[in-house]
Scaffold this motif. Sequence first.
Motif, PDB file in Angstrom:
ATOM      1  N   GLY A   1      -7.222  31.437  55.098  1.00  0.00           N
ATOM      2  CA  GLY A   1      -6.319  32.131  55.138  1.00  0.00           C
ATOM      3  C   GLY A   1      -5.592  31.683  55.741  1.00  0.00           C
ATOM      4  O   GLY A   1      -4.624  33.121  55.481  1.00  0.00           O
ATOM      5  N   TYR A   2      -5.352  31.306  56.547  1.00  0.00           N
ATOM      6  CA  TYR A   2      -4.305  30.574  57.854  1.00  0.00           C
ATOM      7  C   TYR A   2      -3.686  29.226  57.511  1.00  0.00           C
ATOM      8  O   TYR A   2      -3.481  28.898  57.210  1.00  0.00           O
ATOM      9  CB  TYR A   2      -5.256  30.330  59.206  1.00  0.00           C
ATOM     10  CG  TYR A   2      -6.078  31.777  59.430  1.00  0.00           C
ATOM     11  CD1 TYR A   2      -5.794  32.587  60.699  1.00  0.00           C
ATOM     12  CD2 TYR A   2      -7.334  32.100  59.594  1.00  0.00           C
ATOM     13  CE1 TYR A   2      -6.643  33.143  61.110  1.00  0.00           C
ATOM     14  CE2 TYR A   2      -8.456  32.652  59.892  1.00  0.00           C
ATOM     15  CZ  TYR A   2      -7.600  33.096  60.718  1.00  0.00           C
ATOM     16  OH  TYR A   2      -8.495  33.911  61.567  1.00  0.00           O
TER      17      TYR A   2
ATOM     18  N   PRO B   1      -6.652  39.801  50.474  1.00  0.00           N
ATOM     19  CA  PRO B   1      -7.123  39.792  51.332  1.00  0.00           C
ATOM     20  C   PRO B   1      -6.431  40.611  53.019  1.00  0.00           C
ATOM     21  O   PRO B   1      -5.983  39.287  52.491  1.00  0.00           O
ATOM     22  CB  PRO B   1      -8.419  39.814  51.492  1.00  0.00           C
ATOM     23  CG  PRO B   1      -8.566  38.195  51.526  1.00  0.00           C
ATOM     24  CD  PRO B   1      -7.550  38.008  49.716  1.00  0.00           C
ATOM     25  N   SER B   2      -6.194  41.647  53.386  1.00  0.00           N
ATOM     26  CA  SER B   2      -5.915  41.452  55.032  1.00  0.00           C
ATOM     27  C   SER B   2      -5.886  41.027  56.367  1.00  0.00           C
ATOM     28  O   SER B   2      -7.343  40.065  56.217  1.00  0.00           O
ATOM     29  CB  SER B   2      -5.940  43.404  54.821  1.00  0.00           C
ATOM     30  OG  SER B   2      -5.307  43.309  56.204  1.00  0.00           O
TER      31      SER B   2
ATOM     32  N   LEU C   1      -6.079  33.689  64.781  1.00  0.00           N
ATOM     33  CA  LEU C   1      -6.521  35.188  65.018  1.00  0.00           C
ATOM     34  C   LEU C   1      -6.027  35.739  65.401  1.00  0.00           C
ATOM     35  O   LEU C   1      -6.825  37.409  64.910  1.00  0.00           O
ATOM     36  CB  LEU C   1      -8.423  34.365  65.772  1.00  0.00           C
ATOM     37  CG  LEU C   1      -9.414  35.565  65.994  1.00  0.00           C
ATOM     38  CD1 LEU C   1      -9.215  35.593  64.216  1.00  0.00           C
ATOM     39  CD2 LEU C   1     -10.268  35.143  66.597  1.00  0.00           C
ATOM     40  N   SER C   2      -5.876  36.547  66.615  1.00  0.00           N
ATOM     41  CA  SER C   2      -5.177  37.558  67.112  1.00  0.00           C
ATOM     42  C   SER C   2      -4.480  37.872  66.038  1.00  0.00           C
ATOM     43  O   SER C   2      -4.241  39.199  65.423  1.00  0.00           O
ATOM     44  CB  SER C   2      -4.492  37.191  68.109  1.00  0.00           C
ATOM     45  OG  SER C   2      -5.260  36.925  69.426  1.00  0.00           O
ATOM     46  N   GLU C   3      -3.266  37.486  65.434  1.00  0.00           N
ATOM     47  CA  GLU C   3      -2.560  37.289  64.657  1.00  0.00           C
ATOM     48  C   GLU C   3      -3.152  37.855  63.932  1.00  0.00           C
ATOM     49  O   GLU C   3      -2.445  38.596  62.882  1.00  0.00           O
ATOM     50  CB  GLU C   3      -1.036  35.771  64.127  1.00  0.00           C
ATOM     51  CG  GLU C   3      -0.242  36.839  63.151  1.00  0.00           C
ATOM     52  CD  GLU C   3       0.831  35.882  62.762  1.00  0.00           C
ATOM     53  OE1 GLU C   3       2.263  36.149  62.464  1.00  0.00           O
ATOM     54  OE2 GLU C   3       0.266  34.683  62.995  1.00  0.00           O
ATOM     55  N   CYS C   4      -3.914  37.228  62.779  1.00  0.00           N
ATOM     56  CA  CYS C   4      -4.979  38.075  62.125  1.00  0.00           C
ATOM     57  C   CYS C   4      -5.920  39.008  61.834  1.00  0.00           C
ATOM     58  O   CYS C   4      -5.826  39.991  60.559  1.00  0.00           O
ATOM     59  CB  CYS C   4      -6.092  36.745  61.465  1.00  0.00           C
ATOM     60  SG  CYS C   4      -7.308  37.398  59.944  1.00  0.00           S
ATOM     61  N   LEU C   5      -5.991  39.707  63.101  1.00  0.00           N
ATOM     62  CA  LEU C   5      -6.388  40.564  63.001  1.00  0.00           C
ATOM     63  C   LEU C   5      -5.513  42.015  63.766  1.00  0.00           C
ATOM     64  O   LEU C   5      -5.496  43.021  63.394  1.00  0.00           O
ATOM     65  CB  LEU C   5      -7.524  41.064  64.571  1.00  0.00           C
ATOM     66  CG  LEU C   5      -8.532  39.772  64.928  1.00  0.00           C
ATOM     67  CD1 LEU C   5      -9.493  39.620  66.314  1.00  0.00           C
ATOM     68  CD2 LEU C   5      -9.777  39.794  63.808  1.00  0.00           C
ATOM     69  N   MET C   6      -4.244  41.401  63.993  1.00  0.00           N
ATOM     70  CA  MET C   6      -3.416  42.651  64.484  1.00  0.00           C
ATOM     71  C   MET C   6      -3.244  43.135  62.769  1.00  0.00           C
ATOM     72  O   MET C   6      -2.541  43.667  62.383  1.00  0.00           O
ATOM     73  CB  MET C   6      -2.086  41.750  65.388  1.00  0.00           C
ATOM     74  CG  MET C   6      -2.220  41.209  66.343  1.00  0.00           C
ATOM     75  SD  MET C   6      -3.025  43.622  67.373  1.00  0.00           S
ATOM     76  CE  MET C   6      -0.813  43.790  66.950  1.00  0.00           C
TER      77      MET C   6
ATOM     78  N   LYS D   1     -12.363  35.762  58.634  1.00  0.00           N
ATOM     79  CA  LYS D   1     -11.855  34.627  57.558  1.00  0.00           C
ATOM     80  C   LYS D   1     -11.507  35.533  56.289  1.00  0.00           C
ATOM     81  O   LYS D   1     -12.225  35.577  55.532  1.00  0.00           O
ATOM     82  CB  LYS D   1     -12.671  33.909  57.860  1.00  0.00           C
ATOM     83  CG  LYS D   1     -13.646  33.072  59.121  1.00  0.00           C
ATOM     84  CD  LYS D   1     -14.389  31.716  58.810  1.00  0.00           C
ATOM     85  CE  LYS D   1     -14.394  31.554  60.136  1.00  0.00           C
ATOM     86  NZ  LYS D   1     -15.401  30.467  60.321  1.00  0.00           N
ATOM     87  N   PRO D   2     -10.179  36.008  56.940  1.00  0.00           N
ATOM     88  CA  PRO D   2     -10.540  37.035  54.960  1.00  0.00           C
ATOM     89  C   PRO D   2     -10.117  36.103  53.872  1.00  0.00           C
ATOM     90  O   PRO D   2     -10.482  37.039  52.597  1.00  0.00           O
ATOM     91  CB  PRO D   2      -8.994  37.596  55.519  1.00  0.00           C
ATOM     92  CG  PRO D   2      -8.756  37.072  56.463  1.00  0.00           C
ATOM     93  CD  PRO D   2      -9.475  35.973  57.693  1.00  0.00           C
TER      94      PRO D   2
END
Length: 448
Positions: free
Chosen positions: A129-130, A161-162, A169-174, A230-231
């Motif tokens: 999803g990145y 998915p969110s 990874l940081s942006e994904c979690l944010m 890993k959404p």
Amino acid sequence: MNFNHSLELTQSQKLIITTSLKQSLSILNMNKLELEDEIKKQAEENPLMEVEKSNDINWEEYVKDIEKSIRFDKNEINYNSDNDMNLENMIKYSSNIYEHLHFQISLYKLSKEERKVCEYIIDSLDEDGYLRIEESEIIEKLNINEELFETCLLNIQQLEPSGVGARDLSECLMIQMQNLDIINPMLEEIVMNELVLIANNKYKEISKKYKISLQECVNLINTIKTLDPKPGRSCSMDESIYVEPDVVVEKIGEGFIIQGNNSDNCKIKINNFYKEVLKNSQSDKDAKEFIKEKLNSATELIKNIESRKHTILRIADEIVTSQDEFFRKGTRYIKPMRMKDIAQKLDCHESTISRGVNGKYMLTPFGMLEFKYFFSSSLESENEEGVSSTSIKKSIKDKIKNENKKKPLSDDKIAKMLKEDGINIARRTVAKYREELGILSSSKRKEY
């Protein structure tokens, strides 16, 4: 310069692999699914061969039986006015991440250009999803400005998915934190800057850096661990591979019965039409030669498949005999065993055993196990026969499972505990087996 002409008689050995032998070795090496594919392939090339699957289901009869025993609600989605049961409607359909996102973005009110950019970004995401490719590459490819790209990317990042559409990874979690309304400036700073420390369980270092208590640090990191790194995988359509046993081992009384699994074997039959052509004396000579060639080919295939079954059963029988204690008591009692040992007992080459166990599975009283599971090296122990590496791995796994999570066992401590159990093993060997089991080191296992 002298040239002498003479005749010499010499002996030499050469291994000539015939087509039949090559096919036999290849078939022995195949697993169950590969063998079925090979049979179907051969049947397509050989008109004499007919293949039947013993567990084929007559769906028409199956549906009739259902209709007799079940009352259908006409309002159900599976109902079809032309035909009470529509089998196509019964098949569960799962979309992948790309189809899932394309559907969601189609519901947005976007300009033609925005929709084009959004769809391009979706197709550029990886399976997690990145968005891994450079922004400049997309901007240049689509001939758009940076502002339009950012607007479209923001739209993608609002989809489910969110976390999809993130560039790291940081942006994904944010993104996930924002969508969950988790507002905590310190937590955001930790996510942006301290993921390496979190991965290495450096909780004390983080708490010291941000001047917070260790417990508060643990609580913040536990919040991060609830997020999905890993959404895209949550919508993954990865194909499941179902393993079927080649042999089944059952305990009957005090002994064991070993049977080949023939539940869904492809049965090969010779077409009767061609048999009649061969019997007919008036048939074309060339046609007869062609049929004979294909008949030999089909016969050879059947013979090699039977040889495969026989070899696998012999290997399975020897495994059960050699590992008798395992089949009676469980994993801890598995003994060291090499393919060379089985080859000697069955009076065949080690490569034959290697092919015979490759991709083969055995259904045992302790579950489905690969043949290779039973082959392991031996380590020194107080027992004269030694202890298998498989058994040691099980012991290591059990000790770590039962450890104090706040004071996890080091590799050195595990080695000492095993020595107390009569198994002489070096710390580096424990570390090697632990890594093979996919278990982190003690410092990374520690919980606060």
